[in-house]
Motif scaffolding. Structure first.
Motif, PDB file in Angstrom:
ATOM      1  N   ARG A 250      -2.413  13.873   6.839  1.00 28.45           N
ATOM      2  CA  ARG A 250      -2.192  15.007   5.928  1.00 28.45           C
ATOM      3  C   ARG A 250      -3.305  16.048   6.055  1.00 28.45           C
ATOM      4  N   ASN A 251      -4.543  15.596   6.173  1.00 26.20           N
ATOM      5  CA  ASN A 251      -5.679  16.511   6.140  1.00 26.20           C
ATOM      6  C   ASN A 251      -6.147  16.968   7.517  1.00 26.20           C
ATOM      7  N   CYS A 252      -5.725  16.267   8.569  1.00 26.35           N
ATOM      8  CA  CYS A 252      -6.243  16.579   9.898  1.00 26.35           C
ATOM      9  C   CYS A 252      -5.183  17.054  10.886  1.00 26.35           C
ATOM     10  N   SER A 253      -3.908  16.928  10.521  1.00 22.87           N
ATOM     11  CA  SER A 253      -2.850  17.310  11.462  1.00 22.87           C
ATOM     12  C   SER A 253      -1.834  18.213  10.768  1.00 22.87           C
ATOM     13  N   PRO A 254      -2.095  19.524  10.752  1.00 25.14           N
ATOM     14  CA  PRO A 254      -1.146  20.448  10.109  1.00 25.14           C
ATOM     15  C   PRO A 254       0.245  20.411  10.717  1.00 25.14           C
ATOM     16  N   THR A 255       0.337  20.130  12.018  1.00 26.77           N
ATOM     17  CA  THR A 255       1.644  20.108  12.678  1.00 26.77           C
ATOM     18  C   THR A 255       2.512  18.967  12.134  1.00 26.77           C
ATOM     19  N   ILE A 256       1.935  17.767  12.063  1.00 25.05           N
ATOM     20  CA  ILE A 256       2.686  16.623  11.550  1.00 25.05           C
ATOM     21  C   ILE A 256       3.001  16.811  10.071  1.00 25.05           C
ATOM     22  N   LEU A 257       2.040  17.370   9.326  1.00 22.00           N
ATOM     23  CA  LEU A 257       2.270  17.605   7.898  1.00 22.00           C
ATOM     24  C   LEU A 257       3.403  18.596   7.691  1.00 22.00           C
ATOM     25  N   ALA A 258       3.441  19.660   8.496  1.00 17.01           N
ATOM     26  CA  ALA A 258       4.521  20.646   8.382  1.00 17.01           C
ATOM     27  C   ALA A 258       5.865  20.007   8.728  1.00 17.01           C
ATOM     28  N   PHE A 259       5.875  19.142   9.758  1.00 13.63           N
ATOM     29  CA  PHE A 259       7.115  18.448  10.120  1.00 13.63           C
ATOM     30  C   PHE A 259       7.563  17.550   8.977  1.00 13.63           C
ATOM     31  N   TYR A 260       6.613  16.865   8.340  1.00 15.76           N
ATOM     32  CA  TYR A 260       6.947  15.990   7.211  1.00 15.76           C
ATOM     33  C   TYR A 260       7.542  16.797   6.064  1.00 15.76           C
ATOM     34  N   LYS A 261       6.935  17.932   5.760  1.00 11.06           N
ATOM     35  CA  LYS A 261       7.431  18.753   4.653  1.00 11.06           C
ATOM     36  C   LYS A 261       8.817  19.321   4.957  1.00 11.06           C
ATOM     37  N   ASP A 262       9.045  19.685   6.229  1.00 16.57           N
ATOM     38  CA  ASP A 262      10.354  20.227   6.600  1.00 16.57           C
ATOM     39  C   ASP A 262      11.453  19.174   6.476  1.00 16.57           C
ATOM     40  N   HIS A 263      11.106  17.921   6.645  1.00 17.04           N
ATOM     41  CA  HIS A 263      12.097  16.836   6.595  1.00 17.04           C
ATOM     42  C   HIS A 263      11.797  15.863   5.471  1.00 17.04           C
ATOM     43  N   LYS A 264      11.193  16.342   4.408  1.00 15.20           N
ATOM     44  CA  LYS A 264      10.773  15.463   3.310  1.00 15.20           C
ATOM     45  C   LYS A 264      11.917  14.664   2.700  1.00 15.20           C
ATOM     46  N   PRO A 265      13.083  15.266   2.436  1.00 15.37           N
ATOM     47  CA  PRO A 265      14.179  14.458   1.881  1.00 15.37           C
ATOM     48  C   PRO A 265      14.573  13.291   2.773  1.00 15.37           C
ATOM     49  N   ARG A 266      14.551  13.504   4.092  1.00 18.75           N
ATOM     50  CA  ARG A 266      14.909  12.419   5.008  1.00 18.75           C
ATOM     51  C   ARG A 266      13.854  11.314   4.995  1.00 18.75           C
ATOM     52  N   PHE A 267      12.591  11.700   4.943  1.00 20.77           N
ATOM     53  CA  PHE A 267      11.531  10.694   4.884  1.00 20.77           C
ATOM     54  C   PHE A 267      11.596   9.900   3.574  1.00 20.77           C
ATOM     55  N   LYS A 268      11.957  10.575   2.485  1.00 19.65           N
ATOM     56  CA  LYS A 268      12.092   9.859   1.221  1.00 19.65           C
ATOM     57  C   LYS A 268      13.239   8.861   1.280  1.00 19.65           C
ATOM     58  N   LYS A 269      14.336   9.267   1.909  1.00 21.72           N
ATOM     59  CA  LYS A 269      15.448   8.335   2.060  1.00 21.72           C
ATOM     60  C   LYS A 269      15.062   7.163   2.967  1.00 21.72           C
ATOM     61  N   LEU A 270      14.228   7.441   3.977  1.00 20.44           N
ATOM     62  CA  LEU A 270      13.749   6.364   4.841  1.00 20.44           C
ATOM     63  C   LEU A 270      12.927   5.365   4.033  1.00 20.44           C
ATOM     64  N   GLN A 271      12.023   5.871   3.195  1.00 15.60           N
ATOM     65  CA  GLN A 271      11.251   4.982   2.325  1.00 15.60           C
ATOM     66  C   GLN A 271      12.172   4.163   1.421  1.00 15.60           C
ATOM     67  N   GLU A 272      13.181   4.823   0.904  1.00 15.91           N
ATOM     68  CA  GLU A 272      14.130   4.153   0.018  1.00 15.91           C
ATOM     69  C   GLU A 272      14.853   3.032   0.757  1.00 15.91           C
ATOM     70  N   MET A 273      15.292   3.301   1.984  1.00 14.95           N
ATOM     71  CA  MET A 273      15.998   2.285   2.768  1.00 14.95           C
ATOM     72  C   MET A 273      15.077   1.113   3.103  1.00 14.95           C
ATOM     73  N   LEU A 274      13.812   1.403   3.395  1.00 19.55           N
ATOM     74  CA  LEU A 274      12.863   0.339   3.687  1.00 19.55           C
ATOM     75  C   LEU A 274      12.621  -0.527   2.456  1.00 19.55           C
ATOM     76  N   LEU A 275      12.555   0.111   1.286  1.00 14.44           N
ATOM     77  CA  LEU A 275      12.407  -0.647   0.047  1.00 14.44           C
ATOM     78  C   LEU A 275      13.599  -1.573  -0.174  1.00 14.44           C
ATOM     79  N   VAL A 276      14.787  -1.066   0.058  1.00 14.23           N
ATOM     80  CA  VAL A 276      15.995  -1.879  -0.101  1.00 14.23           C
ATOM     81  C   VAL A 276      15.964  -3.051   0.876  1.00 14.23           C
ATOM     82  N   PHE A 277      15.491  -2.806   2.099  1.00 10.62           N
ATOM     83  CA  PHE A 277      15.406  -3.883   3.088  1.00 10.62           C
ATOM     84  C   PHE A 277      14.403  -4.947   2.652  1.00 10.62           C
ATOM     85  N   ILE A 278      13.277  -4.534   2.073  1.00 15.09           N
ATOM     86  CA  ILE A 278      12.296  -5.505   1.575  1.00 15.09           C
ATOM     87  C   ILE A 278      12.901  -6.342   0.452  1.00 15.09           C
TER      88      ILE A 278
END
Length: 452
Positions: A250-278
């Motif tokens: 987050r603090n050292c890679s603006p490119t990756i952070l910008a990519f994360y923000k652009d696809h934040k809903p998808r990453f949140k759904k990924l976290q959600e799916m991983l939680l369901v799998f656990i």
């Protein structure tokens, strides 16, 4: 029939509800804009556009769209119920996926890396100034509530009225930190202090990484067979290091952070799916090893948690109100923050502590009950709390305005009749313009997939 305003509002002032309904330009008296106004445009076969703005009203969503929206909004809860039923019917499915690696290591590490990226550590400095309030909220959430629930669990353990693992799960749930998204969304919708919600949710989850295992070891060390050194190593490898990696990204890679923000809903759904799998892997191990718990024990646990949650909310309301009088926005934030518990951090954290333990499913069940209960109760109360905050702030504004006599802004006498901005309705409209209305459906949509 229109009267000119005695003192027109400044041009920067947003349009009031009356101006919008009558189609007046902001800051322009009705008589000034009467000649220049055009007839409202007609859309949809001759219907007038609302407010005379010429904009087409949004089409009513179809039944399929409404059903999909509800499914998407509650996909986490639906997924949890579905995988528990599948695990009960056929636990070998998850066990064939090497859950000791895929769920306990890969899924947990990915969740905490994404959590580290999304954790806005810069917000900690913004709201850190009100340390007495922040400490009071954390003390209640990670201290008083944990000890209180432990006392209740010990009472039922003494009476041998409930399953021991479920009672341990009650204590574990109470030892977890507060939610992140859910606390922020509910606080915002209820017109509470959003900056304090952001700070306390972030701080609570950082503290929870260390305090939650400490509480579990202190209160349940013997009954839950937890090895201290093993737990610390697991937390370092699966939680602390991934969180630090996420913060570095987050603090050292603006490119990756910008990519994360652009696809934040998808990453949140990924976290959600991983939680369901656990959850799927956890309950599959539990059902495979055999479960010594009755349906009556589960129903009793649900009822106990509902009563505990209501009592905790009442105590939190009085606790914050007594310590921070005449601060309604802080009181609302404390009302939510003092009692909410995170399932997004709790499930992977428990998996890191109890990896491979067949009782982990029963330990997790109280948390999976507490999560929807706090969402439903919070969503129901949010609009009522928003109206209360507006009323309290309006009364405070009136009281402070009355101290200076009948004169406003130095030498200008207040001769203008009350406008919508000086009424309860106007205060609510102004607040909603910044935070959004207290709509229960919107709250549930935003909060049901609560993630760290």
């Amino acid at each position: 029939g229109c009267h000119a305003l005695v003192s027109p509002p400044p041009l920067a002032e947003p349009m009031s509800g009356i101006e919008l309904r009558q189609g007046f330009a902001p800051g322009v008296a009705p008589s000034q804009g009467a000649e220049d106004r055009k007839e409202p445009e007609r859309v949809d076969g001759g219907k007038e556009a609302s407010g005379g703005s010429g904009q087409e009203e949004p089409a009513t969503p179809s039944l399929a769209e409404r059903l999909w929206d509800k499914f998407y909004a509650n996909s986490f809860l639906i997924g949890v119920v579905a995988v528990i039923l599948i695990a009960f019917a056929e636990p070998s499915i998850a066990l064939a996926l090497a859950p000791e690696i895929t769920a306990s290591w890969i899924a947990v590490i990915v969740i905490f890396i994404l959590s580290g990226i999304s954790l806005r550590s810069e917000d900690l400095a913004k709201a850190a100034g009100n340390m007495p309030f922040n400490l009071a909220v954390q003390l209640f959430n990670l201290g008083f509530l944990t000890i209180g629930v432990y006392g209740v669990a010990e009472f039922f353990r003494y009476t041998t009225a409930l399953n021991t693992e479920l009672l341990d799960g009650l204590v574990i749930c109470a030892a977890l930190p507060m939610t992140v998204n859910m606390v922020i969304v509910l606080t915002k919708s209820a017109h509470g202090d959003e900056a304090a919600a952001v700070f306390n949710s972030a701080l609570g989850n950082i503290l929870g990484v260390f305090l939650t295992p400490a509480w579990i070891l202190a209160l349940l060390g013997e009954s839950s067979s937890v090895d201290f050194v093993d737990v610390i190593l697991k937390l370092v490898y699966r939680v602390v290091i991934p969180l630090a990696m996420g913060q570095c990204i987050r603090n050292c890679s603006p490119t990756i952070l910008a990519f994360y923000k652009d696809h934040k809903p998808r990453f949140k759904k990924l976290q959600e799916m991983l939680l369901v799998f656990i959850v799927f892997a956890t309950f599959s191990r539990t059902f495979k090893s055999g479960v010594d718990v009755s349906g009556l024990d589960i129903l009793a646990t649900v009822a106990i948690q509902f009563v505990l949650l209501v009592i905790a909310k009442v105590l939190a309301w009085g606790y914050v109100g007594a310590l921070f009088r005449d601060q309604p926005a802080l009181r609302v934030m404390g009302f939510f923050g003092c009692v909410h518990k995170t399932v997004a951090m709790g499930i992977p954290l428990l998996d890191a502590i109890y990896s491979g333990d067949s009782r982990l499913g029963l330990y997790s069940l109280p948390l999976l009950v507490w999560h929807p209960l706090q969402l439903v109760i919070g969503s129901f109360l949010s609009p009522k709390l928003a109206a209360w905050v507006d009323e309290q702030e309006l009364e405070a504004d009136d009281a402070s305005g009355g101290e200076g006599g009948d004169m406003l802004d130095g030498d200008v006498e207040r001769s203008t009749p009350p406008t919508p901005q000086h009424t309860k309705e106007g205060a609510r409209e102004k607040k909603e313009a910044a935070t959004g209305p207290g709509d229960v459906h919107a709250i549930v949509v935003s909060s049901s997939s609560e993630l760290v």
